[in-house]
Design an enzyme around this catalytic site. Sequence first.
Site, PDB file in Angstrom:
ATOM      1  N   ASP A 461       0.419  -0.685  -0.135  1.00  0.00           N
ATOM      2  CA  ASP A 461       0.221   0.095  -0.227  1.00  0.00           C
ATOM      3  C   ASP A 461       0.840   1.666   0.022  1.00  0.00           C
ATOM      4  O   ASP A 461       2.689   1.208   0.056  1.00  0.00           O
ATOM      5  CB  ASP A 461      -0.879   0.360   1.525  1.00  0.00           C
ATOM      6  CG  ASP A 461      -1.921   0.967   1.145  1.00  0.00           C
ATOM      7  OD1 ASP A 461      -2.305   1.825   0.120  1.00  0.00           O
ATOM      8  OD2 ASP A 461      -3.461   0.773   2.162  1.00  0.00           O
ATOM      9  N   ASP A 528     -10.212   1.731  -3.602  1.00  0.00           N
ATOM     10  CA  ASP A 528     -11.521   1.705  -2.514  1.00  0.00           C
ATOM     11  C   ASP A 528     -12.843   1.276  -2.270  1.00  0.00           C
ATOM     12  O   ASP A 528     -14.043   1.006  -1.210  1.00  0.00           O
ATOM     13  CB  ASP A 528     -10.972   2.637  -0.995  1.00  0.00           C
ATOM     14  CG  ASP A 528      -9.994   2.320  -0.843  1.00  0.00           C
ATOM     15  OD1 ASP A 528      -8.862   1.212  -1.382  1.00  0.00           O
ATOM     16  OD2 ASP A 528      -9.323   2.666   0.224  1.00  0.00           O
TER      17      ASP A 528
HETATM   18  C1  DGJ Z   1      -6.514   1.602   1.875  1.00  0.00           C
HETATM   19  C2  DGJ Z   1      -6.192  -0.021   0.930  1.00  0.00           C
HETATM   20  O1  DGJ Z   1      -6.740   0.480  -0.780  1.00  0.00           O
HETATM   21  C3  DGJ Z   1      -7.314  -0.201   1.571  1.00  0.00           C
HETATM   22  O2  DGJ Z   1      -7.885  -2.096   1.432  1.00  0.00           O
HETATM   23  C4  DGJ Z   1      -6.471  -0.672   2.972  1.00  0.00           C
HETATM   24  O3  DGJ Z   1      -5.456  -1.812   2.556  1.00  0.00           O
HETATM   25  C5  DGJ Z   1      -6.286   0.565   3.612  1.00  0.00           C
HETATM   26  N1  DGJ Z   1      -5.067   1.659   3.090  1.00  0.00           N
HETATM   27  C6  DGJ Z   1      -5.693  -0.101   4.962  1.00  0.00           C
HETATM   28  O4  DGJ Z   1      -4.970   1.028   5.696  1.00  0.00           O
END
Ligand code: DGJ
Length: 725
Positions: A461, A528
């Site tokens: 991430d 997301d």
């Molecule tokens: C952003 C990601 O897109 C989510 O899926 C998740 O992993 C969060 N970060 C966790 O902090």
Amino acid sequence: MSNAPESVPAATIHLRAAGCSLLVLADDDRLPRIRHWGADLGEQSSAGAAGIDIVSDPHSHLSGELPASEVSVVTDPTTGWFGRAGLKGSRLGRSWSTSFRTTKVELNGRPVAGFTEGGPGTLRIAAVDDEAALTLHLVIELLDSGLVRLRATLTNDGADFDLDELSLNVPVPSQATEILDFAGRWGMERQAQRHDFTVGTHLRESRRGRTGLDAATVVHAMEPATTFSAGEAWGVHVAWSGNHRHFAEHDSTGVRLLGGGELLLPGELQLATGESYTTPWLYASYGVGLDAVAHRFHNYLRDRPQHVSTDRLVTLNVWEAVYFDHDPERLIALADRAAEVGIERFVLDDGWFGARRNSGAGLGDWTVSADVWPDGLHPLVNAVRSHGMQFGLWFEPEMVNLDSDLARAHPDWIMAARSVLPREQRSQHVLNLSIPECFTAVHDQLVAMIAEYEIDYLKWDHNRDHLEAGLQSAGGAPTEHAQTLAVYQLLDDLKERFPALEIESCAAGGGRIDLGILERTDRVWVSDCIDPLERQRLMRWTGQLLPPELMGSHIGSPRSHTTHRTHDLSFRAATALFGHYGVEWDLGAATEDDLRELADWIAIYKKHRGLINRGNVLRGPDPADNLWLHGVVAGDRSEALYGVAAMSWGAASTPPRARLRGLDAVRRYQVAPIVVGDADRGFTPPRWWDDRTAVVSGAALESVGVQLPNLHPEHSILIHVIAVD
Ligand code: DGJ
């Protein structure tokens, strides 16, 4: 007299692949020009190529400005080009005006002169500017897929040279009068924007230290009213995961260019004597219709030896199920449920390490939190493996919270350009991985975790943009270029050490989606937002660059956590089907009926994943404004799967037919719906729904189509088509 290499005789090179032609002219007194990039010109004799030159040569310009066909792949003001300069830099105000002379032209390793024709191939051209003491090495390739890519390396042969920009471009013809590219924000990446290609520069710059949630992704120039299947379109993509730019430039003489490169910060790149800088690849894809442009990207990615297999494992990601609330018992129960419905990979997301009980602490400390996981992750990993599932784990290696052991021990490893730290985002800062000790510390922690738990899958991430990306110990000198290379190095090292490890590129959703990161990762997290209504659009446009198997695509909770819309499982599951399938939903809260239906959907994915993960993607023609069609058709056209989604309620009371593109006109097909769970969807099914006796030609399916039922808004159907002869 300089003892620099002799100039070369003029060479015209015509390369052809997969319905695309690339005609390049290289001669002694300037950088190479692309005379044609687009539709296949067929085989040309030397006279034929000369003929193209003659018929396409512009009459003499009243103004004496540079004709379109003379604009080089690195635009060069000394030739009479008044637009953006491809190379910008100087030695404290000297050597800023450059003029290159070609010294070498090689096709597939052999010198060429005169007219040369071939299939896919690699052209290497060297050029020098003796006065400015600079050398350029250009690589121009036509790949098997018909994708073109270009890269340049600048070498400094003199005193220190400050490089501000080195961009490449490709020309597009005057019929390309519209631009299509993408914009976005968190949860809404890749929003298409389309407008006239007017005089001026459409400039898309990213200074976020990552590709960006708002990335342009592919900048197209195209004929007016281009659709997924019609109209000539040309698109470019910069394969770089740090600061970068794309541009579409139209000057008042009529020249139209698409291009891009890395965006360098002030003073970021100083080349000492003998040092070189290499640009990222600029990819260029041509096609009739946007699908054809996308297919070249997809085919290129699929041809790579490291490309993922068609058996993409169905994934459960626990983020939206538990967020930071890590309770081993609950997570083990979730793993048990996941196995029952047919999930094949369990991914533990953010919250397992250090003091990470919320987003305010722990980043940088990649060891298992003893508070939450007193026995380490072993009980969970063992439960996951006992079900035959793979285990995946989340990391955010480039980031650090101030409240972490790492930040306390090494505050100087944090990026900063001034005497104070940059503004925080999500309570975090960026680690400077170009510092060797910092790189090693992060690298070693990752290696230790991957080795201890034999991690199969790593979700990588990157949740914040970079601000003031400087190296503290160098007075805040910019460090984005070095950071991007360090990230690539870290990924490459991990891949080398753990060849079976799959890596997902995530950046607060779809903030790092580009072909640079995809050289070393195995899928992206598209967004997301997993609300299926939004996902229809997100998948549609992310698919302009990536094939389904590289786009993480999850079935979320009934009520979307991002938009608060509520959707039936059928719409959530059918939408997610056209990507790398997964689930992100607290299955502990799902009903028995839901779980049964979910298991059926997962079985459907497993049955069709070979087709989904290698088929040709088709979008449209949409049966109506509110009805979106997308599909995948097997390479041999023996089978296809189409989805029709009602994005809103339709204006007409009689539903239209869906025309099914991409099939073999003369073959005959059986058409059937894929129905999962409750067959009563509240509409009267059309005749073909239950009647398997109809066998129809591909031509009829494309021109007549199949009658749709009266779909409710925010619902969809799936249509499976299989050849019977
Ligand atoms: C952003 C990601 O897109 C989510 O899926 C998740 O992993 C969060 N970060 C966790 O902090």
